[in-house]
Design an enzyme around this catalytic site. Structure first.
Site, PDB file in Angstrom:
ATOM      1  N   ASP A 246      65.062  38.080  22.485  1.00  0.00           N
ATOM      2  CA  ASP A 246      64.350  39.328  22.777  1.00  0.00           C
ATOM      3  C   ASP A 246      65.233  40.360  23.485  1.00  0.00           C
ATOM      4  O   ASP A 246      64.779  41.081  24.370  1.00  0.00           O
ATOM      5  CB  ASP A 246      63.118  39.049  23.649  1.00  0.00           C
ATOM      6  N   THR A 247      66.504  40.429  23.112  1.00  0.00           N
ATOM      7  CA  THR A 247      67.403  41.376  23.784  1.00  0.00           C
ATOM      8  C   THR A 247      68.034  42.371  22.824  1.00  0.00           C
ATOM      9  O   THR A 247      68.878  43.163  23.227  1.00  0.00           O
ATOM     10  CB  THR A 247      68.531  40.623  24.522  1.00  0.00           C
TER      11      THR A 247
END
Length: 302
Positions: A246-247
C-alpha cells in the site's frame, strides 16, 4: 519473494493497479469518425479526422510548447486540449496534448518520427503517442478476490465500451461455480477464468506469471471495510503497485460521508460504489495516457 516483487522484476514495463481504502479520510470517451485508410498507401485513401494523444516529459526549457504545437499544426493537426505542468523549483516539464488529424496527411509512422525528433531535441525522458482508433487496445489481466462487485463492474464497462481495453483473462484464488454471473459472462465473451487455489506453502506465483506474459497491465482489486471503527468518511484509493504494501503512487482517490445512521447494508453499498468508480477511473486514466510518474512516489494525472 511475493508476486508483486516477481511481477516488478520480471516485467519492467508492466503496470499493476490495486484498489484499497487505505485513506479513510480522505474520460471522456473520444468521438472518432470512421476511417478508411489503405495501410500500403495511406495518401490514396479517403479518411476523416481522428484523435491522437501525446504525452511528454523532459527537462524544462524555453520553446517546448511551441515545438510540440508546431509539429502538430505543420501536419494539418489541431490541438483540442493541452495540459502542462512544471513543478515549482524543479526543472521538469510534463505535458499532455489531445489533437485531431487526418491519417492520410499524417501517417502513423511519420507521426512517430516527428515526435521522436522533438524528443531528441529536448532530451525527453518520456514521449508516448496513442491513436485510439488505430492502435491496439491495452491488454489487461484481472486478478480478482472473492468479492465480485469490482470485477463485475469492470466486465460490464468493458462490454459496453466504457473501458477501451481488451481483457485477456481473469485469475482468482476463489472458486466460482459454473452458474455464477461472473463465469457465465466470461464464457459468453470467450474470456478465460483461471482458478488458482493458493496456500501458505504454494501461492501459485509462477503460474500467475505465466498467465500474464502477454498483458500490458494488471488490475488488482482489494476490498477492506471499516464499519466498526465509527468513521465519518469512507474512501477508496487506486494506485500503482510497488514492492511495499500500500505504498505505491496514487492515481485516484474518492470519498463519501457516512454517519451513525448508516447500517451495515448501506455502509457496504456506499463502499462498493466508491470502489467501482475509483478503479474504473484509474483504468481510464491509464488507457488515455493521463498518468505520468512524478518524483519518487507521486503521479501527475492530467
Amino acid at each position: 519473494m511475493g508476486i508483486v516483487r516477481k511481477l516488478c522484476s520480471t516485467f519492467n514495463n508492466l503496470k499493476v493497479f490495486r484498489l484499497s481504502n487505505r485513506n479513510s479520510y480522505g474520460y471522456n470517451n473520444f468521438i472518432t469518425c470512421n476511417i478508411s485508410v489503405d495501410p500500403l498507401n495511406p495518401s490514396s485513401s479517403n479518411s476523416f479526422l481522428t484523435h491522437g494523444i501525446h504525452v511528454f516529459q523532459c527537462p524544462d526549457t524555453v520553446g517546448i510548447v511551441a515545438k510540440l504545437s508546431d509539429c502538430i499544426a505543420t501536419r494539418g493537426g489541431n490541438i483540442l486540449s493541452a495540459d502542462v505542468f512544471v513543478p515549482q523549483n524543479k526543472q521538469v516539464f510534463y505535458s499532455r496534448n489531445v489533437f485531431v488529424f487526418d491519417p492520410a496527411m499524417w501517417p502513423r509512422m511519420q507521426m512517430e518520427e516527428d515526435f521522436l525528433r522533438i524528443s531528441k531535441t529536448f532530451n525527453a525522458m518520456r514521449s508516448v503517442i496513442r491513436v485510439p482508433a488505430l492502435d491496439p487496445k491495452y491488454k489487461v489481466a484481472i486478478l480478482a478476490s472473492k468479492q465480485d462487485h469490482c470485477l463485475i463492474d469492470l466486465l460490464h464497462g468493458w462490454q459496453d465500451g466504457r473501458l477501451s481495453v481488451d481483457i485477456t483473462c481473469v485469475i482468482s484464488n476463489h472458486y466460482r461455480a459454473p452458474e455464477s454471473e461472473v463465469i457465465r459472462f466470461l464464457e459468453m465473451h470467450g474470456v478465460p477464468y483461471h482458478y488458482l487455489g493458493a496456500t501458505a506453502e504454494n501461492k501459485r506465483e509462477d503460474e500467475i506469471l505465466e498467465l500474464v506474459q502477454n498483458t500490458d497491465f494488471l488490475v488488482l482489486a482489494r476490498y477492506i471495510r471499516a464499519v466498526d471503527a465509527g468513521v465519518k468518511l469512507i474512501g477508496a484509493t487506486s494506485y500503482l503497485v510497488t514492492e511495499g504494501l500500500d505504498t505505491g503512487p496514487i492515481i485516484e482517490q474518492m470519498v463519501e460521508r457516512v454517519s451513525h445512521r448508516d447500517d451495515l447494508q448501506s455502509f457496504v453499498q456506499k463502499s462498493e460504489n466508491l470502489e467501482k468508480q475509483c478503479l474504473t477511473s484509474a483504468i481510464r486514466s491509464y488507457s488515455e495516457l493521463r498518468i505520468m510518474p512524478y518524483e519518487e512516489n507521486k503521479t501527475v494525472v492530467f
